[in-house]
Write a protein that holds these residues in place. Structure first.
Motif, PDB file in Angstrom:
ATOM      1  N   ALA A 219      -9.524 -31.324 -19.836  1.00 49.24           N
ATOM      2  CA  ALA A 219      -9.110 -32.285 -20.998  1.00 49.24           C
ATOM      3  C   ALA A 219     -10.452 -32.783 -21.693  1.00 49.24           C
ATOM      4  CB  ALA A 219      -8.461 -33.354 -20.274  1.00 49.24           C
TER       5      ALA A 219
ATOM      6  N   ALA B 100     -10.935 -30.199 -24.185  1.00 42.32           N
ATOM      7  CA  ALA B 100     -10.082 -30.539 -25.416  1.00 42.32           C
ATOM      8  C   ALA B 100     -10.655 -31.519 -26.312  1.00 42.32           C
ATOM      9  CB  ALA B 100      -8.557 -30.947 -24.807  1.00 42.32           C
TER      10      ALA B 100
ATOM     11  N   TYR C 177      -3.517 -32.198 -25.112  1.00 43.28           N
ATOM     12  CA  TYR C 177      -4.107 -31.012 -24.439  1.00 43.28           C
ATOM     13  C   TYR C 177      -2.973 -30.760 -23.410  1.00 43.28           C
ATOM     14  CZ  TYR C 177      -6.381 -30.080 -19.787  1.00 43.28           C
ATOM     15  OH  TYR C 177      -7.069 -29.310 -18.660  1.00 43.28           O
TER      16      TYR C 177
ATOM     17  N   LEU D 179      -5.919 -38.931 -25.122  1.00 44.27           N
ATOM     18  CA  LEU D 179      -5.067 -37.716 -25.408  1.00 44.27           C
ATOM     19  C   LEU D 179      -3.888 -37.746 -25.278  1.00 44.27           C
ATOM     20  CD1 LEU D 179      -7.668 -34.926 -23.703  1.00 44.27           C
ATOM     21  CD2 LEU D 179      -7.121 -34.897 -26.083  1.00 44.27           C
TER      22      LEU D 179
END
Length: 334
Positions: A105, A108, A116, A146
């Motif tokens: 993550a 990302a 993600y 995210l």
């Protein structure tokens, strides 16, 4: 000649008008998009862009896949290098631990992805695997802004609710192809199994993500049909994959696509599902080649980084494409 040009410009603009009015284009109109002459491509993309711009402006959503479990899959999907019938030399491992998923993550975030995607091979997750994913999701949500998408296969009763409670906002399970072509691609699960998993995610309050793979021997009519089916399913996000035929899979050597064909497919999906996130997905680099930037006229999202078992384009190149178009990355697009 001028009159001919104006005729097909008007044809595509009428499709844009219908899409903006919320009307479903007809089968004949969908086939006309896929079968249009290449010299009509720019007016076609302009009409699709008018619809895209109405709903999303010039913003582009970025998604990153993380291969959380590789290979070891008992299914017989003909396109997949992770399938039990594949002889492709891929890395195989069981579900990665929580700390590794969290580390993905962070990667990302570095790539400016807003979503993600935690992806695991197999027919569907065990309860222990769901627990591991949920633990990772909770930690990610505490640390990073995210959106989390899970793609774990066919869900059993109660698993979608557990994922939702942990913080999963989106669940991906692709239809892959139309109902009447499904048995040509896999027989180890049914088309209805796929639909039921998407519906289970929706019932749990998770945003449904479902798309297709083009270039697997399907007809033009079947491509239009799967676009219709995804519209009916009301998938919020629609990843459009273009077959990257991997050596060692049953579809090895299949080569039906060219960049112009791919762009027409994306335009079709924009007309059929006008307000949905259309994402250029697997096989983008291989099949679109130097025409990749044009994909963002009908589509409003793409994957950055690697795919499950194949390498993707360097993220900085994707960022440059977006800047060169005058578009804008929608970072942390929740």
């Amino acid at each position: 000649m001028i009159q001919e040009v104006q005729t097909y410009i008007n044809q595509w603009e009428r499709l844009a008008d219908k899409a903006l009015a919320g009307e479903r284009i007809t089968l004949e109109e969908g086939l006309a998009v896929l079968q249009s002459d290449d010299h009509e491509l720019l007016p076609l993309l302009q009409a699709a862009f008018r619809v895209r711009h109405h709903h999303f402006g010039k913003k582009v959503k970025l998604n990153m896949i993380f291969n959380a479990k590789s290979g070891l899959c008992p299914e017989n999907c003909g396109y997949c290098s992770q399938s039990i019938i594949s002889t492709a030399p891929i890395e195989k491992y069981t579900l990665l631990k929580k700390d590794v998923l969290v580390s993905g993550a962070r990667e990302a975030m570095e790539r400016k992805a807003g979503t993600y995607c935690i992806v695991a091979s197999g027919r569907g997750p065990t309860d222990r695997e769901v627990d591991e994913v949920c633990a990772a999701v909770r930690e990610i949500k505490e640390e990073m802004p995210l959106k989390i998408c899970a793609c774990l296969g066919i869900l059993k009763e109660g698993q979608a609710a557990r994922l939702k409670e942990a913080g999963v906002e989106r669940y991906n399970h692709n239809l892959n192809t139309s109902a009447d072509h499904h048995d040509k691609i896999t027989t180890s699960h049914s088309y209805d199994d796929r639909v039921q998993t998407v519906e289970a995610a929706k019932e749990a309050g998770i945003s449904p993500c479902s798309g297709c793979i083009v270039g697997m021997g399907e007809s033009d009519e079947q491509i239009v049909k799967v676009a219709y089916e995804l519209r009916t399913l009301d998938a919020d996000s629609i990843p459009v994959n273009f077959l990257h035929a991997i050596p060692g899979t049953p579809l090895e050597g299949m080569d039906e696509l060219n960049p112009r064909r791919c762009l027409k497919v994306l335009a079709l999906f924009r007309f059929v599902c006008p307000e949905k996130e259309i994402r250029v997905s697997g096989g983008r680099e291989v099949n679109l080649g130097t025409l990749q930037p044009f994909a963002l006229y009908p589509a409003n999202a793409l994957f950055v980084g690697d795919y499950l078992t194949t390498e993707g384009q360097v993220a900085n190149q994707d960022h440059q494409i977006i800047r060169d178009l005058g578009f804008e990355i929608e970072e942390c697009a929740l």
